[in-house]
Design a protein around this motif. Structure first.
Motif, PDB file in Angstrom:
ATOM      1  N   ASP A   6      85.406  45.649  44.875  1.00 30.63           N
ATOM      2  CA  ASP A   6      84.252  44.780  44.697  1.00 30.63           C
ATOM      3  C   ASP A   6      82.971  45.562  45.027  1.00 30.63           C
ATOM      4  N   ILE A   7      81.865  45.134  44.463  1.00 32.78           N
ATOM      5  CA  ILE A   7      80.593  45.818  44.713  1.00 32.78           C
ATOM      6  C   ILE A   7      79.830  45.165  45.876  1.00 32.78           C
ATOM      7  N   ASP A   8      79.414  43.911  45.704  1.00 35.18           N
ATOM      8  CA  ASP A   8      78.532  43.254  46.676  1.00 35.18           C
ATOM      9  C   ASP A   8      79.261  42.929  47.977  1.00 35.18           C
ATOM     10  N   ASP A   9      78.684  43.351  49.078  1.00 33.73           N
ATOM     11  CA  ASP A   9      79.217  43.164  50.431  1.00 33.73           C
ATOM     12  C   ASP A   9      80.516  43.934  50.676  1.00 33.73           C
ATOM     13  N   THR A  10      80.810  44.882  49.801  1.00 33.24           N
ATOM     14  CA  THR A  10      82.001  45.721  49.973  1.00 33.24           C
ATOM     15  C   THR A  10      81.623  47.180  49.726  1.00 33.24           C
ATOM     16  N   ALA A  11      81.337  47.556  48.469  1.00 34.82           N
ATOM     17  CA  ALA A  11      80.880  48.915  48.178  1.00 34.82           C
ATOM     18  C   ALA A  11      79.401  49.070  48.535  1.00 34.82           C
ATOM     19  N   LEU A  12      78.654  48.006  48.341  1.00 26.58           N
ATOM     20  CA  LEU A  12      77.258  47.953  48.785  1.00 26.58           C
ATOM     21  C   LEU A  12      77.217  46.999  49.963  1.00 26.58           C
ATOM     22  N   ILE A  13      76.535  47.405  51.016  1.00 26.58           N
ATOM     23  CA  ILE A  13      76.463  46.570  52.211  1.00 26.58           C
ATOM     24  C   ILE A  13      75.011  46.314  52.591  1.00 26.58           C
ATOM     25  N   THR A  14      74.803  45.204  53.288  1.00 29.11           N
ATOM     26  CA  THR A  14      73.468  44.826  53.739  1.00 29.11           C
ATOM     27  C   THR A  14      73.520  44.482  55.222  1.00 29.11           C
ATOM     28  N   LYS A  15      72.452  44.786  55.896  1.00 33.04           N
ATOM     29  CA  LYS A  15      72.352  44.439  57.316  1.00 33.04           C
ATOM     30  C   LYS A  15      71.188  43.485  57.552  1.00 33.04           C
ATOM     31  N   ASP A  16      70.532  43.072  56.463  1.00 36.37           N
ATOM     32  CA  ASP A  16      69.372  42.188  56.599  1.00 36.37           C
ATOM     33  C   ASP A  16      69.471  40.983  55.658  1.00 36.37           C
ATOM     34  N   ARG A  17      70.684  40.474  55.533  1.00 33.11           N
ATOM     35  CA  ARG A  17      70.948  39.271  54.734  1.00 33.11           C
ATOM     36  C   ARG A  17      70.547  39.414  53.271  1.00 33.11           C
ATOM     37  N   GLY A  18      70.776  40.586  52.713  1.00 29.17           N
ATOM     38  CA  GLY A  18      70.569  40.793  51.285  1.00 29.17           C
ATOM     39  C   GLY A  18      69.194  41.256  50.856  1.00 29.17           C
ATOM     40  N   LYS A  19      68.323  41.550  51.791  1.00 28.44           N
ATOM     41  CA  LYS A  19      67.000  42.063  51.405  1.00 28.44           C
ATOM     42  C   LYS A  19      67.110  43.491  50.884  1.00 28.44           C
ATOM     43  N   ALA A  68      96.796  46.683  40.181  1.00 29.92           N
ATOM     44  CA  ALA A  68      96.467  47.862  40.981  1.00 29.92           C
ATOM     45  C   ALA A  68      97.352  47.843  42.220  1.00 29.92           C
ATOM     46  N   ASP A  69      97.240  48.890  43.005  1.00 30.11           N
ATOM     47  CA  ASP A  69      97.962  48.928  44.269  1.00 30.11           C
ATOM     48  C   ASP A  69      97.255  48.090  45.321  1.00 30.11           C
ATOM     49  N   VAL A  70      95.904  48.115  45.285  1.00 29.54           N
ATOM     50  CA  VAL A  70      95.107  47.516  46.357  1.00 29.54           C
ATOM     51  C   VAL A  70      93.867  46.842  45.783  1.00 29.54           C
ATOM     52  N   LEU A  71      93.477  45.720  46.407  1.00 26.31           N
ATOM     53  CA  LEU A  71      92.185  45.091  46.164  1.00 26.31           C
ATOM     54  C   LEU A  71      91.378  45.218  47.448  1.00 26.31           C
ATOM     55  N   ILE A  72      90.152  45.753  47.334  1.00 25.66           N
ATOM     56  CA  ILE A  72      89.235  45.795  48.471  1.00 25.66           C
ATOM     57  C   ILE A  72      88.042  44.921  48.098  1.00 25.66           C
ATOM     58  N   ASP A  73      87.907  43.808  48.821  1.00 25.73           N
ATOM     59  CA  ASP A  73      86.887  42.811  48.489  1.00 25.73           C
ATOM     60  C   ASP A  73      86.633  41.969  49.737  1.00 25.73           C
ATOM     61  N   ASN A  74      85.390  41.823  50.119  1.00 26.88           N
ATOM     62  CA  ASN A  74      85.092  41.012  51.295  1.00 26.88           C
ATOM     63  C   ASN A  74      85.575  39.575  51.129  1.00 26.88           C
ATOM     64  N   ASP A  75      85.732  39.119  49.902  1.00 31.56           N
ATOM     65  CA  ASP A  75      86.266  37.793  49.599  1.00 31.56           C
ATOM     66  C   ASP A  75      87.662  37.894  48.972  1.00 31.56           C
ATOM     67  N   CYS A  76      88.468  38.810  49.465  1.00 32.61           N
ATOM     68  CA  CYS A  76      89.771  39.055  48.830  1.00 32.61           C
ATOM     69  C   CYS A  76      90.655  37.809  48.824  1.00 32.61           C
ATOM     70  N   ASP A  77      90.514  36.918  49.805  1.00 33.17           N
ATOM     71  CA  ASP A  77      91.321  35.700  49.814  1.00 33.17           C
ATOM     72  C   ASP A  77      91.020  34.812  48.597  1.00 33.17           C
ATOM     73  N   LEU A  78      89.789  34.868  48.106  1.00 32.70           N
ATOM     74  CA  LEU A  78      89.405  34.080  46.933  1.00 32.70           C
ATOM     75  C   LEU A  78      89.886  34.691  45.622  1.00 32.70           C
ATOM     76  N   TRP A  79      90.033  36.010  45.587  1.00 29.40           N
ATOM     77  CA  TRP A  79      90.316  36.710  44.337  1.00 29.40           C
ATOM     78  C   TRP A  79      91.732  37.236  44.201  1.00 29.40           C
ATOM     79  N   LYS A  80      92.521  37.245  45.276  1.00 31.78           N
ATOM     80  CA  LYS A  80      93.852  37.854  45.201  1.00 31.78           C
ATOM     81  C   LYS A  80      94.789  37.132  44.236  1.00 31.78           C
ATOM     82  N   GLU A  81      94.512  35.875  43.919  1.00 30.58           N
ATOM     83  CA  GLU A  81      95.334  35.138  42.955  1.00 30.58           C
ATOM     84  C   GLU A  81      95.005  35.521  41.506  1.00 30.58           C
ATOM     85  N   ASN A  82      93.887  36.227  41.308  1.00 28.42           N
ATOM     86  CA  ASN A  82      93.453  36.613  39.961  1.00 28.42           C
ATOM     87  C   ASN A  82      93.833  38.045  39.609  1.00 28.42           C
TER      88      ASN A  82
END
Length: 101
Positions: A6-19, A68-82
């Motif tokens: 995943d890109i947002d909040d996983t490959a790209l990270i924020t420390k200021d709530r998305g600014k 794939a072998d692995v999913l890396i996603d901050n919301d992986c619980d929402l997407w692992k069924e897909n």
């Protein structure tokens, strides 16, 4: 190893709530060591694919059922069924830590 990333909040990270967003400090290491396919709802997914030179990209919400072998996603619980994967991780750090065992 093939990884859906995943890109947002996983490959790209924020420390200021998305600014502002920064690339995860271990992203390039992950891409160099594994077959990374971007799996994201980010509308600029094709630009990140070109910039990071990943093995491909798949937009979330399409009719595809990526494998794939692995999913890396901050919301992986929402997407692992897909997706069809063996393991899910919420962060790049958690995945990399698991590979040290």
């Amino acid at each position: 190893m093939k990884i859906l990333l995943d890109i947002d909040d996983t490959a790209l990270i924020t420390k200021d709530r998305g600014k502002t967003w920064t690339e995860h400090p271990k992203l390039q290491e992950l891409i160099a060591q594994h077959d990374v396919v971007l799996y994201s709802g980010n509308p600029e997914i094709d630009e990140y694919f070109a910039k990071w030179k990943t093995k491909g990209y798949i937009s979330k919400g399409t009719d595809s059922f990526p494998k794939a072998d692995v999913l890396i996603d901050n919301d992986c619980d929402l997407w692992k069924e897909n997706v069809e994967v063996k393991k899910c991780y919420k962060t790049i750090d958690a995945f990399l830590k698991s590979t040290l065992k």
